[in-house]
Design an enzyme around this catalytic site. Sequence first.
Site, short mmCIF file in Angstrom:
data_model
loop_
_atom_site.label_atom_id
_atom_site.label_comp_id
_atom_site.label_asym_id
_atom_site.label_seq_id
_atom_site.Cartn_x
_atom_site.Cartn_y
_atom_site.Cartn_z
N GLY A 159 -9.09 82.76 36.80
CA GLY A 159 -10.35 82.25 36.27
C GLY A 159 -10.75 82.96 35.00
N THR A 162 -17.92 84.78 31.44
CA THR A 162 -18.60 84.91 30.17
C THR A 162 -18.05 86.06 29.34
OG1 THR A 162 -20.27 86.27 31.22
CG2 THR A 162 -20.73 83.93 31.05
N GLY A 164 -14.63 87.58 29.97
CA GLY A 164 -13.19 87.80 29.92
C GLY A 164 -12.41 86.93 30.87
N VAL A 166 -9.97 86.61 34.33
CA VAL A 166 -9.86 87.23 35.65
C VAL A 166 -8.47 86.97 36.22
CG1 VAL A 166 -10.85 87.39 37.96
CG2 VAL A 166 -12.32 86.83 36.01
N ASP A 276 -26.95 82.89 34.81
CA ASP A 276 -25.84 81.95 34.58
C ASP A 276 -25.34 81.36 35.90
OD1 ASP A 276 -24.11 80.51 32.98
OD2 ASP A 276 -22.55 82.05 33.03
#
Length: 422
Positions: A159, A162, A164, A166, A276
């Site tokens: 994934g 916001t 970086g 993963v 977010d």
Amino acid sequence: MATLLGLLASKLKESGMPSGSVVLEVLEGPAAGKVFTFRGIETFLLGRSENSHLCLDDDLVVSRNHLQIEIDPPRCFVRDLKSANGTFVNGERIVERWLDNGDTISGGRTFIRVRIEETDKASLGVTETGDVFVSLGKTDLMQLPPACVGGYELQEQIGSGTTGVVYKAVQQETGKIVAVKLIAPSMITNDLIINSMVREASVLCKLSHKRIVRFIDTGVANGHVFLIMEYVAAIDLMAILRGMTTSVRIRVACGLIRQVLDGLSHVHEQGVIHRDIKPRNILVSQQDGGLKAKLADFGLAKCFADAGLDRFSGEHEIKGTLSYMAPEQMRSSRDATPQSDLFSVAATLYTLISDAPVYACSNGRVSIDTILSNGPTPIQQHVPQATAQLIQFLNRGLAHDPSCRFGNATKMRESLVSLSEG
């Protein structure tokens, strides 16, 4: 946390990478003499609407939502919001354009001078609000992801957030599966991304709840800044929901949102606002024959970086996060409150149930003007089977006025009890 800051500081070098501030000076018009200074990503709205940063309600030449200035120092971009009488830069009518130091923007009787102030040195410091910030120059962090960082072997990418990218990873010493977030190479030249990573680490250190992705470690290794977090074997929630009948889908979605609100209540109790919340930031896994939700990605700083960076693509409309963002937060990230998170939760539930965004949009995009001027699309237009109780819940959660929403996450969660049982 102090270790991370020390490691980051040791990596900083002086460079020619620009940063600094953008200053807007009102030269003429009803607000002459006002000065607005921005040192991070922000959106500045001018118009007759009370939601505008510069409200010109007595200037009938100005439209309700007239123009928008998007700021990411030292970059600055102006966009006309389909105003009746136009937006001008240096006397020339524009639709949108980049701004230079010394440019003059005008709308109606108001003239604004743009002053761009750049700095060149990398630094480590604290803002007026007490937030840690890092100004990052061009360093040896600009590398491709290594095979290992900090004793963790990276596997596949699972994934992005916001701040970086993963990866699923294995701790070499114990064999434990974890998630590792690295700053994306394409983002590393933006010091705001580093700031957001630092803030995410500081926030996660405060939080400990079964409905929040657990923080494990942080540091710098092999020239890469990283966060180590709990690994969640997340499923494709939307795909599963689409295979359910409407009544079951509503019940399951409401049950998952109750879990999210359980975690969000803890977040707010710790003095944190997520800023977010959206389907992508809710990780759902299958455990013990049921679905379990965890709230993830606390990397969004006071400036709503996810949407802010996208705005500089030159599109007329904004993608992504704005579909779940409360009007007051979209107007200014500094206006975000716990009630802003509750709006985002309601917007997320709306999408989980209907497979549609809260606001009417075209080609997956929603405009700022739509958000500020129009209300959400009634859920019954997408889900005719929506009950009166569900409609009432969403109407309250998506209220334009924050004071008309639920008082807190716990009260909102309690209102979902009957909707999630059946």
